[in-house]
Structure formats: C-alpha cells, structure tokens
Write an enzyme that holds these catalytic residues in place. Structure first.
Site, short mmCIF file in Angstrom:
data_model
loop_
_atom_site.label_atom_id
_atom_site.label_comp_id
_atom_site.label_asym_id
_atom_site.label_seq_id
_atom_site.Cartn_x
_atom_site.Cartn_y
_atom_site.Cartn_z
N HIS A 162 0.82 -1.22 0.00
CA HIS A 162 0.00 0.00 0.00
C HIS A 162 0.84 1.26 0.00
O HIS A 162 0.31 2.36 -0.18
CB HIS A 162 -0.92 0.00 1.23
CG HIS A 162 -2.03 -1.01 1.11
ND1 HIS A 162 -3.33 -0.68 0.87
CD2 HIS A 162 -1.99 -2.37 1.16
CE1 HIS A 162 -4.06 -1.78 0.80
NE2 HIS A 162 -3.27 -2.82 0.98
N ASP A 370 3.68 9.52 -0.96
CA ASP A 370 2.52 8.75 -0.52
C ASP A 370 2.23 7.65 -1.52
O ASP A 370 2.33 7.89 -2.73
CB ASP A 370 1.29 9.68 -0.43
CG ASP A 370 0.33 9.24 0.67
OD1 ASP A 370 0.29 8.04 0.98
OD2 ASP A 370 -0.38 10.11 1.21
P1 ADP Z 1 -2.88 6.73 4.92
O1 ADP Z 1 -3.28 5.39 4.47
O2 ADP Z 1 -1.40 6.96 4.83
O3 ADP Z 1 -3.39 7.10 6.26
P2 ADP Z 1 -4.78 7.72 2.91
O4 ADP Z 1 -5.08 9.11 2.49
O5 ADP Z 1 -4.56 6.78 1.77
O6 ADP Z 1 -3.53 7.79 3.89
O7 ADP Z 1 -5.97 7.13 3.76
C1 ADP Z 1 -6.40 7.72 4.95
C2 ADP Z 1 -7.83 7.30 5.22
O8 ADP Z 1 -8.15 7.63 6.57
C3 ADP Z 1 -8.83 8.04 4.35
O9 ADP Z 1 -9.86 7.17 3.97
C4 ADP Z 1 -9.35 9.14 5.27
O10 ADP Z 1 -10.66 9.56 5.00
C5 ADP Z 1 -9.30 8.46 6.61
N1 ADP Z 1 -9.14 9.46 7.68
C6 ADP Z 1 -8.23 10.43 7.77
N2 ADP Z 1 -8.42 11.19 8.86
C7 ADP Z 1 -9.49 10.69 9.49
C8 ADP Z 1 -10.19 11.03 10.69
N3 ADP Z 1 -9.81 12.05 11.47
N4 ADP Z 1 -11.25 10.29 11.02
C9 ADP Z 1 -11.61 9.24 10.25
N5 ADP Z 1 -10.99 8.87 9.12
C10 ADP Z 1 -9.95 9.57 8.74
C1 G6P Z 2 -1.14 3.31 6.06
C2 G6P Z 2 -0.55 1.92 5.95
C3 G6P Z 2 -1.44 0.90 6.66
C4 G6P Z 2 -1.69 1.38 8.09
C5 G6P Z 2 -2.26 2.80 8.12
C6 G6P Z 2 -2.47 3.35 9.52
O1 G6P Z 2 -2.34 3.30 5.38
O2 G6P Z 2 -0.39 1.57 4.59
O3 G6P Z 2 -0.87 -0.36 6.66
O4 G6P Z 2 -2.58 0.50 8.75
O5 G6P Z 2 -1.36 3.65 7.43
O6 G6P Z 2 -1.32 3.20 10.30
P1 G6P Z 2 -1.26 2.32 11.64
O7 G6P Z 2 0.18 2.26 12.00
O8 G6P Z 2 -2.11 3.04 12.61
O9 G6P Z 2 -1.83 0.98 11.31
#
Ligand code: ADP
Ligand code: G6P
Length: 472
Positions: A162, A370
C-alpha cells in the site's frame, strides 16, 4: 460482480483488521480493503490491536460482519514494540517513503519482524483450506508468503504493497535488503500502487540480484517467475458521494457555511505522519497570507490530523512542530473574528468527513511521498458537481498519475508553489472548477476499491488456474 467466488475462498492478512463499519478510524488500507471485502466476503486475519502475555499464541478473536469473518490475535508488549514500533514503523516506513534520515536499523527489530511474519503465517495456516486463495497486505508482512510456503500451503498467495517502493539505491540501504526481496519472490503476484513503485521493485531484482524482467508483467529470480504489476487502489466512490449528499452531511455543510461567514475553507485530512507534509503545508499557507494579503480574514485552513503511532519519537516531534507552527501563524495573522488555522486530531465518521470535504472550497493534499492517498479521491467524490471545489495535489502522491489532469499540481517542498496554487484555487471561476472536477471524477469513479480488488484477484485466481503460470 464476484466471478471469482466459486473458485475458492478469499483469506486476507493485514496488520490492522477492519472494522467494516463507519468507525472514524483513519488509514487507507483499512478503508480500501474494507470497502472491497464487504462486497466479496471471506476471512480477514490480523492483529487485534491489543497486547497480552500470550501474544501471537493467544486464542483467535472471531467476529462476523456480513459475509466477512474477522479473525484477530494479540501480540506481546515486546513483539509490538520491536515489530510494529520497530521494524515496521522505524525501519521500513521511513525507508519506503524515501526518508533514510529518519530510518533506524536495529538487529532486534529485524529479528522481531522475521519472528512475527513466521508466527502470523503459522496461525494463518491453521485457518486455511486447500482451495483458499491468500492475499497479504502491506509492509508489515513482506515475508509471510515465504513463511506460508514453509508450512506447506500450495495455493496462490498474492501481496499488495500500500505504500511506495523506493528506488533500489535507497532500498539497498536496508541491512539484509537482498534477503527480504528474495523472500518476497515466494509470492505469486505482487501489486503496487503505481508503475513507478513496480519499476523500482523490478529494478531491485534485476540490478541488485541479477534477476530478469521477463515481460511487462513478469520478473524472474532463480527458479521463480512472478507477476509484478501496478494496481492503483481506489475508494468506494459511489458510496462516498452518497454520504456527501446525505441529509447529515448536508446539515453539517450548512453549519460550516454559517460558521465560515462567507470565507473559503481549505481542508487537509491526514494521519499525523511526516510523510504527509503537514508542516510544509502550514508554511505554504503562511506564504499565501504573506504574498496575497487579500486572503487575510477570508480563507481558513482546517487541518484534520488524527494522531498516529504516537509511541514513536519522530511522530511526537512532528506533533510539537505542528502545534508550534500553527500557534505562530495564528498569533501573527489571527483577528478577533478569524483564526487562520484550525487543527483537529480527533477521528470523524466517514459521513462527517464527506460533509467537510463538500463544504471546503479547496482540498489540500500535499504529501512529500505517498503510496496513493485516498483523501485526494475522497475529496473529489464528495464535491457538488454544480459548485465543485479545487484539488491541490502533490506530484509525489500516487494519486497524481490519475488526477493530474484536473488537479492543481504542486511540489510540496516549495511553499511558493503551493501558495500560488492556493491563490489560483480560491479565485478560480466556476466554469474552470467544473471542467477540472469532471476530469477528475472519471478516474475516481472508474478505478474504485471494488475494481482494484477485482483486478488483483483476477490475476491471482488466474495464476492458480494456470492461465498465467509462473513458467516463462
Ligand atoms: P494513509 O493510508 O497513509 O493514512 P490515505 O489518504 O490513503 O492515507 O488514507 C487515509 C484514510 O483515513 C482516508 O480514507 C481518510 O478519509 C481516513 N481518515 C483520515 N483522517 C481521518 C479522521 N480524522 N477520522 C476518520 N478517518 C480519517
Ligand atoms: C497506512 C498503511 C497501513 C496502516 C495505516 C495506519 O495506510 O499503509 O498499513 O494500517 O497507514 O497506520 P497504523 O500504523 O495506525 O496501522
């Protein structure tokens, strides 16, 4: 839509498991995979998020949601510290995001990583039936495919990364990098977010390990020929759009509009992670207020930044830096009526996030690096086609490839560039906003969580059927 179901049950492994419902938990993997699994059914196995004395030997915690069985095990305190906090998030996460300066390499981290990959494969094997197809996710489990083969499992095993895969010049800095990549070649199909990530991985195989690129989709190392391809992940676009149009989301939007008193809202939504470029974003907002003073009192930045991995120092440092910066900018520019930057670290339901995105004139998505960035796609899906907002997007997000034609593309390291894009965004005429929105809407609704899952699994099931046997 599920033509693969009859050919064998799907068993998924990832570090975080579920939930499938709207929980306000942040993280792209859980969101993307949850959306896809909900429709398909199967087993989803991983860590419970808890520590206990038995650790990975703990009893399975089983829960059923619709057609999906969620199965979890604990870790011990030590396993969690050295595996999750250590190798996964102190070694691999920064390295994979091109941040060698932040990466820490400790032998005990690597030992814990190998141990947990072996333990999770062993526990997983007790859940498996002969016809099952296994799909492993993310950097926590690069070696589970290898370990699962050791248990004698013969079915297809796929892996999806991912996060980015860095160029071989960076990955080679990882002690024992060769052995990790050799272990990964026990997967049958490896998926990446972008072609660049896939190329980087294949280059590691060819340039560092003497393997061979067989054709566009296949790479060979020793007697193993595997499929390595890009499968960009998406969101449940229709579902998110529906949420953004729901009565609750519209009520929230109305409330926000009243609070904003005609000001434009710029929104950032990111886990509080150094890969997301949040301090750089705040500096760009500062630059906007300096260079284009007409925005003072007229534009507000709402940064939603749920705390993440707070047990690690680099994440605590980031939080401190962010709070100082926001305090500084708010102190310098704020008035009695207007606070330039608001930061919120709480979780939101997806419905609330959809409403917030729809109410925001600009979506500011500026990661330094990212894998994909689902927030960029969610922002687009949530817009009102009659009066859409503008996406300002980092060229270093995986989502850039699909969204660059409609987004304002920026270099997140350059505050002047981001400030200029923000100025363009807040002054952009409606017709151009609509045109750009339509350009982005198409890929967001075409490549979804469901299509991503179907495309990857079609390849994996074909592998078993022998349609794409490993033999070159
Ligand atoms: P990462 O996987 O690195 O966190 P992404 O942008 O691909 O980054 O995915 C983040 C996900 O988490 C998105 O679906 C976003 O809507 C969700 N998210 C981010 N902040 C919040 C929050 N405060 N509450 C709930 N969901 C959240
Ligand atoms: C990214 C990673 C996931 C991970 C998520 C939240 O989306 O690709 O594998 O689960 O971040 O991070 P955390 O350490 O809280 O699982």
């Amino acid at each position: 839509m599920d033509t693969n179901k009859e050919k064998g049950r799907l068993v998924v492994l990832s570090n975080r498991v579920g939930p499938l419902s709207d929980s306000g938990k942040a993280g792209g993997l859980a969101v993307g995979l949850g959306d896809a699994l909900r429709r398909r059914g199967g087993i989803w196995f991983g860590w419970s998020g808890k520590t206990s004395e038995q650790g990975t030997f703990s009893a399975f915690d089983r829960e059923t949601e619709g057609d999906v069985e969620l199965v979890r095990v604990d870790m011990t305190e030590q396993e969690n510290t050295d595996f999750y906090g250590g190798y996964a998030n102190t070694t691999l996460w920064p390295l994979m995001h091109y941040r060698l300066d932040l990466a820490g390499f400790e032998r005990r981290f690597e030992a814990a990583y190998r141990h947990i990959n072996q333990r999770m494969a062993a526990r997983l094997s007790t859940l498996l039936e002969e016809d099952d197809v296994v799909w492993v996710h993310d950097y926590h489990y690069l070696l589970v495919g290898h370990e699962l083969r050791e248990t004698g499992f013969k079915g297809p095993i796929g892996f999806f990364l991912h996060i980015p895969f860095p160029p071989p010049e960076i990955f080679a800095a990882l002690p024992n990098a060769n052995s990790i990549v050799r272990g990964m070649v026990d997967y049958d199909v490896i998926g990446f977010q972008t072609e660049r990530d896939c190329r980087n991985f294949c280059r590691y195989i060819t340039d560092e390990l003497g393997g061979e690129q067989v054709d566009e989709a296949r790479v060979r190392l020793g007697d193993r020929t595997i499929i390595a391809k890009a499968y960009p992940i998406g969101i449940d676009a229709e579902g998110f759009e529906k949420l953004a149009r729901s009565a609750d989301a519209l009520a929230l939007r109305k409330k926000l509009y009243t609070m904003l008193e005609g000001r434009h809202q710029v929104v950032g939504v990111d886990r509080l992670d150094y890969s997301k470029g949040i301090p750089e974003r705040l500096r760009a907002f500062d630059e906007l207020l300096q260079t284009y003073p007409e925005n003072r009192g007229k534009v507000t930045l709402l940064q939603i930044a749920p705390l993440s991995r707070a047990e690690l120092e680099s994440y605590r440092d980031l939080r401190r830096e962010l709070e100082e910066l926001a305090g500084h900018i708010n102190g310098a520019f704020g008035t009695l009526e207007w606070t330039p930057i608001r930061i919120m670290t709480r979780g939101f339901t997806r419905r609330a996030l959809a409403g917030i995105c729809r109410a925001s004139r600009v979506g500011l998505v500026t990661p330094l690096r990212d894998g994909m960035n689902l927030v960029a796609k969610e922002y687009v899906a949530a817009q009102d086609p009659e009066n859409p907002g503008v996406l300002v997007l980092s060229r270093f997000a995986g989502a850039a490839r699909e969204l660059q034609a409609g987004a304002l593309m920026v270099n997140p390291h350059d505050p002047g560039d981001v400030a200029g894009a923000l100025q363009t965004a807040v002054t952009m005429p409606l017709a151009e906003r609509q045109r750009r929105f339509e350009t982005m809407r198409e890929p967001v609704f075409r490549t979804t969580a469901q299509s991503w899952c179907a495309d990857f699994l079609a390849e994996l099931y074909a592998f078993r059927a022998g349609d794409r046997s490993g033999a070159a």
